[in-house]
Design a protein around this motif. Sequence first.
Motif, PDB file in Angstrom:
ATOM      1  N   GLU A 118      -3.762   0.095  -9.752  1.00  0.00           N
ATOM      2  CA  GLU A 118      -2.501   0.276 -10.787  1.00  0.00           C
ATOM      3  C   GLU A 118      -1.077   0.722  -9.722  1.00  0.00           C
ATOM      4  O   GLU A 118      -0.146   0.075 -10.001  1.00  0.00           O
ATOM      5  N   LEU A 119      -1.485   1.723  -8.981  1.00  0.00           N
ATOM      6  CA  LEU A 119      -0.507   1.880  -8.100  1.00  0.00           C
ATOM      7  C   LEU A 119       0.160   0.833  -7.048  1.00  0.00           C
ATOM      8  O   LEU A 119       1.311   0.479  -6.795  1.00  0.00           O
TER       9      LEU A 119
ATOM     10  N   ALA B 265       2.129  -1.600  -8.980  1.00  0.00           N
ATOM     11  CA  ALA B 265       3.586  -1.054  -9.122  1.00  0.00           C
ATOM     12  C   ALA B 265       4.278  -0.893  -8.003  1.00  0.00           C
ATOM     13  O   ALA B 265       5.635  -1.406  -8.106  1.00  0.00           O
ATOM     14  N   ARG B 266       3.843  -0.879  -6.887  1.00  0.00           N
ATOM     15  CA  ARG B 266       4.614  -0.972  -5.860  1.00  0.00           C
ATOM     16  C   ARG B 266       4.688  -2.056  -4.691  1.00  0.00           C
ATOM     17  O   ARG B 266       5.579  -2.415  -3.766  1.00  0.00           O
TER      18      ARG B 266
ATOM     19  N   VAL C 157       5.176  -5.698  -5.311  1.00  0.00           N
ATOM     20  CA  VAL C 157       5.493  -6.351  -6.568  1.00  0.00           C
ATOM     21  C   VAL C 157       5.847  -7.812  -6.107  1.00  0.00           C
ATOM     22  O   VAL C 157       6.408  -8.338  -5.061  1.00  0.00           O
TER      23      VAL C 157
ATOM     24  N   ASP D  78       8.005  -2.180  -2.628  1.00  0.00           N
ATOM     25  CA  ASP D  78       9.235  -1.153  -2.995  1.00  0.00           C
ATOM     26  C   ASP D  78       8.989   0.000  -2.186  1.00  0.00           C
ATOM     27  O   ASP D  78       7.977   0.920  -2.702  1.00  0.00           O
TER      28      ASP D  78
END
Length: 603
Positions: free
Chosen positions: A363-364, A367-368, A370, A384
């Motif tokens: 999940e992380l 999220a980072r 992308v 990111d």
Amino acid sequence: MKPGVTLHENFERTASRFPESVAVTDGRTQLTYRELDERAERLAGALRAAGAGRDQRVGLCVERGAELVVGLLGILKAGAGYVPVDPAYPAERREFVLGHCDSGLVVAHAATAPLVEGRRVVRVDALPETVTEAPAGHQAADAESLAYVIFTSGSTGEPKGVEIEHRNAVRLFTATAPVFAFDETDVWTNFHSTAFDFSVWEIWGALFFGGRLVIVDRDTARDPQAFLTLLRRERVTVLNQTPSAFRNLINVDEGQPLDLRYVVFGGEKLDYRSLKPWVERHGIETPALVNMYGITETTVHVTWKVIGEADLSGEGDSLIGKPIADLRLAVLDEQGAELPIGTEGGLHVAGAGVARGYLGHPELTAARFVERTLADGTTERWYDSGDRGVQIAPGQFAYAGRADRQVKIRGYRVEPGEIEAVLQQHAAVRDAVVLVADFGSGDPRLVAYPLVEAGTDAEALAAELKEAVAAALPAYMAPSTYLAIDELPVTVNGKLDESVLRKRLEVQLAEAADSAREQSAAGGSVEDALRGIWAEVLGTDAAAIADGDEFFDLGGTSFSLIHMLSVVNDRYRLSLNVGTLAEGANIAALAAAVQNQLALTSR
């Protein structure tokens, strides 16, 4: 050096070109390229026999020295990825890293084997005499296999393991080769822990080009004078430093000639002004000073900039130059739209250095890392960074700091670097660090740590610095406390160790609290009792507070003023408010107000 193959295959190519050249030395042992290759092969055989193979994660817990490089290379030759575990880590951290990586197999030596009990250990200092053949079905590594997992701090407090593949690391050197032209005459230091990705640049930078790698032991790395002596003795040509570590080196350097060709900065924001003393002694061209912005998740370095004389007076954001040839850097807003030149935003990176992701955190990772749709409709994977920056000209960038570096004090946004710059102008201050500390109950205050010579009169210096800050900056940017230090503490990774500085503050606050209690227990006048209260709220010595000293001049904030009045009201059962001190927030005025109200309530 060949792209599209593994780190160890590239090393083998170099070893075949320079077999009798010294590859690594640690002050006790030196290994030629042939010897290093042979020892690593023997270790790899033992690891393969123990089950190591492609994409498996093998722990590496070895003290700094030639054996550390043998261990690292042997793990890669076995087909696995290495997981550095610094022996200096607390036991809890070691267990977390190895457990999270499911590393049941660890390379260690006699001194560190007890640190990894409960796991199968292959000793790098007790290798078999011959190379064990790979078992049937063993999978060798390729360019897309895991090379290493390095853990970075997480915002939640739990470290994150970043997975880097061979292709990510190899291309770092093929892409930067035209910039630096490293060769077999270079001497590199391995100053940083293998648990810090700056070490990837240091180790492979030497071994890919046939250079000599000098391993810096932990004690020497912590002693700037000893390290400077090593640089001269070993005739080091390529030095890699975090700005914090280099500040300490500058402070002991006296300008004697060195053999350095390059000093490469990374790992922290570089304040170019801090380089002035070095440049005054050594010039700007030899060695060349290069600032490289980078992130573990994008394989060490992202940009590069050769520093020029004009840069040294640069205020504001730290110039980081242009991206490495096979990377792209963009400044985006919170919606992911690219911002125009001159507008600060989040730094995002794409290209061949972007990591596989975070181990065990899908999940992380999502999220980072992308998928971003470009103007032509194609998609590309971007990271990111969580850093802030600005494009100052086409293809040229500046680093503004972490998104959380900017702080709020009494509702105002404050950049600590701006305060540090004022403090550094004082003749006695060699450097300065400003941090935000919570003085309790959500009372954030600025704390200044000026770096000075041992024996400096700290009290007199603090008074002078207060005057300088008051003359240059708004009141809300004034530090509440000044704690002089004679050396910048750094972590095993060479970064500024803020925890040491914060501990120093904790000690002072504890001493101030003791002083305040003693003052209160002694009884005496209202003035003395108030002095004790102020000392505890402000975190300062009660004896140092004069009747006419203003609360805010002593480092008080609007929040702490209210807290102080609350303590006073509780002590004397009064109802004083901020308006009581409109004519002056000092002990004399407050004592008069207390006595007046006490007189009224006693009637």
